[in-house]
Write a protein that holds these residues in place. Structure first.
Motif, PDB file in Angstrom:
ATOM      1  N   SER A   8      57.835  52.629 -18.398  1.00  0.00           N
ATOM      2  CA  SER A   8      58.887  52.115 -19.275  1.00  0.00           C
ATOM      3  C   SER A   8      58.674  50.626 -19.511  1.00  0.00           C
ATOM      4  O   SER A   8      58.173  49.906 -18.644  1.00  0.00           O
ATOM      5  CB  SER A   8      60.268  52.341 -18.656  1.00  0.00           C
ATOM      6  OG  SER A   8      60.546  53.709 -18.528  1.00  0.00           O
ATOM      7  N   SER A   9      59.076  50.172 -20.681  1.00  0.00           N
ATOM      8  CA  SER A   9      58.956  48.753 -21.001  1.00  0.00           C
ATOM      9  C   SER A   9      60.203  47.999 -20.557  1.00  0.00           C
ATOM     10  O   SER A   9      61.316  48.531 -20.565  1.00  0.00           O
ATOM     11  CB  SER A   9      58.762  48.574 -22.512  1.00  0.00           C
ATOM     12  OG  SER A   9      58.816  47.212 -22.871  1.00  0.00           O
ATOM     13  N   ASP A  10      60.005  46.748 -20.205  1.00  0.00           N
ATOM     14  CA  ASP A  10      61.130  45.856 -19.910  1.00  0.00           C
ATOM     15  C   ASP A  10      61.599  45.119 -21.163  1.00  0.00           C
ATOM     16  O   ASP A  10      62.582  44.375 -21.114  1.00  0.00           O
ATOM     17  CB  ASP A  10      60.729  44.829 -18.846  1.00  0.00           C
ATOM     18  CG  ASP A  10      60.442  45.464 -17.495  1.00  0.00           C
ATOM     19  OD1 ASP A  10      61.103  46.469 -17.171  1.00  0.00           O
ATOM     20  OD2 ASP A  10      59.558  44.958 -16.780  1.00  0.00           O
ATOM     21  N   ASN A  11      60.892  45.322 -22.263  1.00  0.00           N
ATOM     22  CA  ASN A  11      61.174  44.579 -23.490  1.00  0.00           C
ATOM     23  C   ASN A  11      61.980  45.410 -24.480  1.00  0.00           C
ATOM     24  O   ASN A  11      61.611  45.548 -25.650  1.00  0.00           O
ATOM     25  CB  ASN A  11      59.859  44.120 -24.128  1.00  0.00           C
ATOM     26  CG  ASN A  11      59.087  43.172 -23.235  1.00  0.00           C
ATOM     27  OD1 ASN A  11      59.615  42.147 -22.812  1.00  0.00           O
ATOM     28  ND2 ASN A  11      57.850  43.517 -22.929  1.00  0.00           N
ATOM     29  N   ARG A  85      69.962  44.551 -21.630  1.00  0.00           N
ATOM     30  CA  ARG A  85      68.716  44.610 -20.883  1.00  0.00           C
ATOM     31  C   ARG A  85      68.672  45.747 -19.863  1.00  0.00           C
ATOM     32  O   ARG A  85      67.649  45.959 -19.200  1.00  0.00           O
ATOM     33  CB  ARG A  85      68.480  43.272 -20.161  1.00  0.00           C
ATOM     34  CG  ARG A  85      68.041  42.157 -21.098  1.00  0.00           C
ATOM     35  CD  ARG A  85      66.706  42.468 -21.712  1.00  0.00           C
ATOM     36  NE  ARG A  85      66.228  41.426 -22.616  1.00  0.00           N
ATOM     37  CZ  ARG A  85      65.086  41.484 -23.277  1.00  0.00           C
ATOM     38  NH1 ARG A  85      64.306  42.537 -23.151  1.00  0.00           N
ATOM     39  NH2 ARG A  85      64.724  40.502 -24.085  1.00  0.00           N
ATOM     40  N   ALA A  87      68.095  49.331 -18.502  1.00  0.00           N
ATOM     41  CA  ALA A  87      67.170  50.380 -18.937  1.00  0.00           C
ATOM     42  C   ALA A  87      67.947  51.562 -19.510  1.00  0.00           C
ATOM     43  O   ALA A  87      68.918  52.019 -18.903  1.00  0.00           O
ATOM     44  CB  ALA A  87      66.307  50.836 -17.769  1.00  0.00           C
ATOM     45  N   SER A  97      61.519  53.614 -24.824  1.00  0.00           N
ATOM     46  CA  SER A  97      61.086  52.629 -23.847  1.00  0.00           C
ATOM     47  C   SER A  97      59.717  52.971 -23.266  1.00  0.00           C
ATOM     48  O   SER A  97      58.876  52.087 -23.060  1.00  0.00           O
ATOM     49  CB  SER A  97      62.122  52.525 -22.718  1.00  0.00           C
ATOM     50  OG  SER A  97      61.709  51.611 -21.734  1.00  0.00           O
TER      51      SER A  97
END
Length: 304
Positions: A8-11, A85, A87, A97
């Motif tokens: 998964s992306s944090d962005n 932010r 998830a 994500s």
């Protein structure tokens, strides 16, 4: 497509449920419907980059504008920023994500190898109905788009359902292709291509010439999506039988000729902004077969 095991992306900014994008952002007076000239220019630029009808962009800005103040988006309060932010936990949010995270892993590896440029990740904004972007109002009717002014991809996840119900486009990899296409625009931005195309479009002698440049930039993004798919599958082997057919079907259904036939019954090639179904399929396939960004130079090809 076996996407659940991807990173998964944090962005990701999850703005879903925040409302329709109104309030807090005004535009200076003047221009069309109270919009400033600077605002209109920005909207026209993003129209060129994304192929979105500029009337839709300007109309969206008019709906939330006309109250004075700065054109810039006002920063969210700390509590809202923290919530954005978090998830995503729903399936569509998690899927988006994971695909974004996979594009980060792939492009961070292959872009330096293939071009000598370091990859800086984009941010994916998930929203419902409408939100605000650095390029003005973002509305579901626009479809997914990349805003080069804030380096973010905007996606109403309801678009996936619309693809299935309106266009008969189904399958996880078809949806992944949509995200990868928008990330492809960010790759173009990182490489400095978008700025060069913007300059050429500003100098274009006609709308037809400007549209032709838009088609080439969109077909390049399709090709870059194919490059991502090839390199991702080589590393993670997440593709399953039929996945590429899903992407090609998506490319066919959202080709300019298919969309025009569906909406008005006839085709006007000079008005194309994304390319025909055959062009979009061909360039995605070119990227997937080669796995190389150099295969995606649509500007060196006489006939796309």
């Amino acid at each position: 497509m076996r996407w659940d095991d991807l990173r998964s992306s944090d962005n990701v900014e999850d703005r879903r449920g925040e409302g329709g994008g109104g309030g807090g952002m005004g535009f200076p007076g003047g221009g069309a419907g109270g919009l400033g000239i600077g605002t209109i220019v920005v909207l026209l630029i993003i129209s060129y980059f994304t192929g979105i009808n500029p009337a839709i962009l300007i109309g969206g800005a008019q709906q939330i504008g006309g109250r004075g103040g700065s054109q810039q988006e006002q920063p969210a309060d700390p509590q809202t920023q923290a919530k954005r932010r978090q998830a995503p936990t729903d399936e569509s949010g998690r899927f988006a994500s994971k695909i974004l995270g996979n594009t980060e892993d792939v492009w961070s590896q292959i872009l330096p190898q293939q071009t000598g440029k370091q990859y800086t990740p984009t941010t994916l904004v998930l929203y419902t109905g409408g939100t605000r972007s650095g390029c003005g109002s973002a509305q579901a009717a626009m479809g997914p788009f990349y805003c080069p002014l804030d380096k973010k991809v905007y996606l109403d996840t309801g678009f996936f359902k619309e693809m299935a119900t309106k266009f008969g486009v189904k399958g996880d990899f078809a949806y992944a292709y949509v995200i990868a296409h928008e990330v492809g625009h960010h790759v173009q931005d990182v490489l400095g291509i978008l700025g060069k195309v913007q300059a050429r479009q500003q100098q274009a002698s006609s709308k037809t010439e400007a549209n032709a440049l838009s088609v080439r930039i969109e077909l390049m993004a399709d090709c870059l999506a194919g490059v991502w798919a090839k390199n991702s599958n080589d590393k993670y082997a997440e593709l399953e039988q039929g996945d590429i057919d899903e992407a090609l079907n998506a490319a066919a259904q959202i080709g300019d000729d298919s969309l025009q036939k569906r909406s008005q019954g006839y085709v006007v090639p000079d008005s194309f902004t994304h390319g025909s179904s055959a062009q979009r399929q061909r360039w995605f396939t070119a990227g997937f077969k080669s796995g190389q960004t150099k295969a995606c130079d649509t500007f060196r090809t006489a006939n796309n």
